[in-house]
Scaffold this motif. Structure first.
Motif, PDB file in Angstrom:
ATOM      1  N   GLU A   1       0.822  -1.210   0.000  1.00 25.75           N
ATOM      2  CA  GLU A   1       0.000   0.000   0.000  1.00 25.75           C
ATOM      3  C   GLU A   1       0.855   1.259   0.000  1.00 25.75           C
ATOM      4  O   GLU A   1       0.577   2.219  -0.739  1.00 25.75           O
ATOM      5  CB  GLU A   1      -0.939   0.012   1.210  1.00 25.75           C
ATOM      6  CG  GLU A   1      -1.858   1.242   1.284  1.00 25.75           C
ATOM      7  CD  GLU A   1      -2.737   1.400   0.031  1.00 25.75           C
ATOM      8  OE1 GLU A   1      -3.091   2.548  -0.291  1.00 25.75           O
ATOM      9  OE2 GLU A   1      -3.057   0.381  -0.614  1.00 25.75           O
ATOM     10  N   HIS A   2       1.907   1.275   0.823  1.00 20.22           N
ATOM     11  CA  HIS A   2       2.786   2.449   0.851  1.00 20.22           C
ATOM     12  C   HIS A   2       3.489   2.626  -0.491  1.00 20.22           C
ATOM     13  O   HIS A   2       3.633   3.757  -0.977  1.00 20.22           O
ATOM     14  CB  HIS A   2       3.817   2.314   1.967  1.00 20.22           C
ATOM     15  CG  HIS A   2       4.756   3.489   2.059  1.00 20.22           C
ATOM     16  ND1 HIS A   2       4.317   4.792   2.147  1.00 20.22           N
ATOM     17  CD2 HIS A   2       6.115   3.554   2.044  1.00 20.22           C
ATOM     18  CE1 HIS A   2       5.349   5.610   2.200  1.00 20.22           C
ATOM     19  NE2 HIS A   2       6.452   4.882   2.130  1.00 20.22           N
ATOM     20  N   ARG A   3       3.914   1.524  -1.107  1.00 19.98           N
ATOM     21  CA  ARG A   3       4.573   1.633  -2.403  1.00 19.98           C
ATOM     22  C   ARG A   3       3.642   2.242  -3.440  1.00 19.98           C
ATOM     23  O   ARG A   3       4.034   3.129  -4.201  1.00 19.98           O
ATOM     24  CB  ARG A   3       5.049   0.255  -2.872  1.00 19.98           C
ATOM     25  CG  ARG A   3       5.762   0.313  -4.228  1.00 19.98           C
ATOM     26  CD  ARG A   3       6.212  -1.040  -4.733  1.00 19.98           C
ATOM     27  NE  ARG A   3       5.089  -1.921  -4.996  1.00 19.98           N
ATOM     28  CZ  ARG A   3       4.735  -2.937  -4.235  1.00 19.98           C
ATOM     29  NH1 ARG A   3       5.414  -3.220  -3.141  1.00 19.98           N
ATOM     30  NH2 ARG A   3       3.688  -3.687  -4.530  1.00 19.98           N
ATOM     31  N   ARG A   4       2.401   1.769  -3.484  1.00 25.40           N
ATOM     32  CA  ARG A   4       1.457   2.298  -4.469  1.00 25.40           C
ATOM     33  C   ARG A   4       1.229   3.792  -4.264  1.00 25.40           C
ATOM     34  O   ARG A   4       1.199   4.571  -5.230  1.00 25.40           O
ATOM     35  CB  ARG A   4       0.133   1.532  -4.389  1.00 25.40           C
ATOM     36  CG  ARG A   4       0.185   0.162  -5.052  1.00 25.40           C
ATOM     37  CD  ARG A   4      -1.200  -0.438  -5.165  1.00 25.40           C
ATOM     38  NE  ARG A   4      -1.714  -0.853  -3.873  1.00 25.40           N
ATOM     39  CZ  ARG A   4      -1.579  -2.094  -3.383  1.00 25.40           C
ATOM     40  NH1 ARG A   4      -0.948  -3.014  -4.091  1.00 25.40           N
ATOM     41  NH2 ARG A   4      -2.078  -2.396  -2.205  1.00 25.40           N
ATOM     42  N   ARG A   5       1.059   4.219  -3.016  1.00 22.39           N
ATOM     43  CA  ARG A   5       0.826   5.640  -2.741  1.00 22.39           C
ATOM     44  C   ARG A   5       2.055   6.480  -3.076  1.00 22.39           C
ATOM     45  O   ARG A   5       1.936   7.594  -3.631  1.00 22.39           O
ATOM     46  CB  ARG A   5       0.424   5.825  -1.282  1.00 22.39           C
ATOM     47  CG  ARG A   5      -0.929   5.195  -0.970  1.00 22.39           C
ATOM     48  CD  ARG A   5      -1.228   5.164   0.506  1.00 22.39           C
ATOM     49  NE  ARG A   5      -1.471   6.492   1.063  1.00 22.39           N
ATOM     50  CZ  ARG A   5      -1.900   6.713   2.297  1.00 22.39           C
ATOM     51  NH1 ARG A   5      -2.156   5.679   3.097  1.00 22.39           N
ATOM     52  NH2 ARG A   5      -2.100   7.929   2.727  1.00 22.39           N
ATOM     53  N   LEU A   6       3.222   5.938  -2.759  1.00 23.26           N
ATOM     54  CA  LEU A   6       4.461   6.667  -3.022  1.00 23.26           C
ATOM     55  C   LEU A   6       4.705   6.805  -4.525  1.00 23.26           C
ATOM     56  O   LEU A   6       5.039   7.896  -5.015  1.00 23.26           O
ATOM     57  CB  LEU A   6       5.628   5.935  -2.351  1.00 23.26           C
ATOM     58  CG  LEU A   6       7.027   6.531  -2.526  1.00 23.26           C
ATOM     59  CD1 LEU A   6       7.066   7.986  -2.093  1.00 23.26           C
ATOM     60  CD2 LEU A   6       8.045   5.699  -1.735  1.00 23.26           C
TER      61      LEU A   6
END
Length: 343
Positions: free
Chosen positions: A70-75
């Motif tokens: 999830e953090h990767r997608r948002r970043l």
């Protein structure tokens, strides 16, 4: 190689800038903005000040390697917003410096008829607004992340090679008792016998040795990104019969003002060689290539900021203002304040 080190570095607090200001944020800053989901605040600040956020592909590669889905997608979504100015890969930037000096010093190495079809296609993939690399990363980050994790992938290979280089350089410094880097301008090296063909035993500026070694090694790999950008224009068959000329080109003749990105990379590596090394250290040195394309750098990494200030007095080009902010979420408002006030 024996290093000759000079005086301690002067570290000016700032350099002059003109509007619009090109701002480069370190990976740690982007990560906090993505976690807090406050990318729109940054976008509004940029629109208000009419400045520019530049995003190096290296930071996008680091984001794609983020393990948390999830953090990767948002970043990645934040980094690939069309609002920002997307820079070219460092291998492209370095290749353009090499080609410029080849045209000046060794025009006989150039192909009579450049093979530009592949080059143009590759460059277009990086620069196009839609359906290019940046958009693939935006909408297919999982697929790209998996590809980057594969053995034989060049971003991964380059990082591992850089980590080994750092280990070797730190071992050399330890053997010679070097604990501090003096003037980068006066840093020189000598080769043990036998000397490279065409080179005398006079001291050589270390940035030349580092650049010569890294490019020579890179071009030994047919699929290396640097070779991919150079092959359409350089006649490698002709160059292979000119080893002495190749050595003199790098070790004696190229102009550091025309090879500023090579110099910046060398300088960062030298300063980092006497600092505590983390797994992210090689990426910081690679990021230094983009200092020529920014006027202001913001980071929560003290060593990264310290090293930008540390190379300024000796650099053959302008070096951006470097600003440190707190780590974690506390740095978000500090970053916005800096962006809004242009300092």
């Amino acid at each position: 190689m024996i290093l000759t080190l000079g005086e301690n570095l002067n570290m000016p607090n700032r350099v002059d800038m003109k509007s619009p200001i090109r701002i480069m944020l370190d990976t740690n800053i982007w990560s906090e903005f993505a976690k807090a989901d406050v990318g729109p605040d940054l976008r509004r600040a940029i629109k208000r000040t009419n400045n520019i956020i530049v995003v190096p592909p290296l930071i996008l590669f680091e984001a794609l390697a983020t393990p948390a889905d999830e953090h990767r997608r948002r970043l990645v979504r934040l980094l690939t917003m069309p609002t920002w100015t997307r820079l070219m890969p460092e291998a492209y930037t370095l290749s353009q410096e090499i080609l410029s000096e080849v045209k000046r010093l060794r025009p006989e190495w150039l192909r009579h008829e450049p093979k530009t079809q592949r080059f143009n296609k590759l460059r277009y993939d990086w620069t196009r607004k839609t359906r290019g690399f940046w958009e693939r990363a935006r909408y297919h980050s999982e697929l790209l992340r998996n590809a980057l994790q594969e053995d034989g992938n060049w971003p991964r290979n380059l990082l591992e090679m850089a980590r080994k280089d750092y280990a070797d350089q730190r071992s050399l410094n330890k053997e010679q008792g070097i604990r501090d880097i003096g003037s980068l301008t006066n840093c020189e090296g000598t080769f043990p016998a036998p000397l490279p063909e065409g080179i005398t035993d006079e001291p050589i500026q270390f940035w030349r040795i580092r650049s010569w070694a890294s490019v020579t090694r890179a071009l030994a790999y047919p699929e290396h990104p640097l070779g991919e950008w150079l092959t359409p224009f350089l006649d490698f068959d002709r160059m292979q019969f000119s080893l002495a000329s190749w050595n003199r080109f790098w070790l004696r003749e190229v102009n550091e003002k025309q090879m500023k990105c090579f110099w910046l990379h060398y300088a960062f590596e030298m300063l980092q060689s006497v600092q505590k090394v983390t797994r992210g250290t090689p990426a910081d040195a690679a990021l230094s290539v983009y200092l020529c394309e920014s006027d202001l750098v913001i980071s929560a990494d003290k060593n990264f900021i310290r090293n930008i200030d540390g190379i300024r007095s000796a650099a053959p080009c302008g070096v951006p203002i470097a600003r440190i902010v707190q780590g974690g979420s506390s740095g978000i408002q500090e970053t916005l304040d800096i962006v809004n006030n242009n300092y």
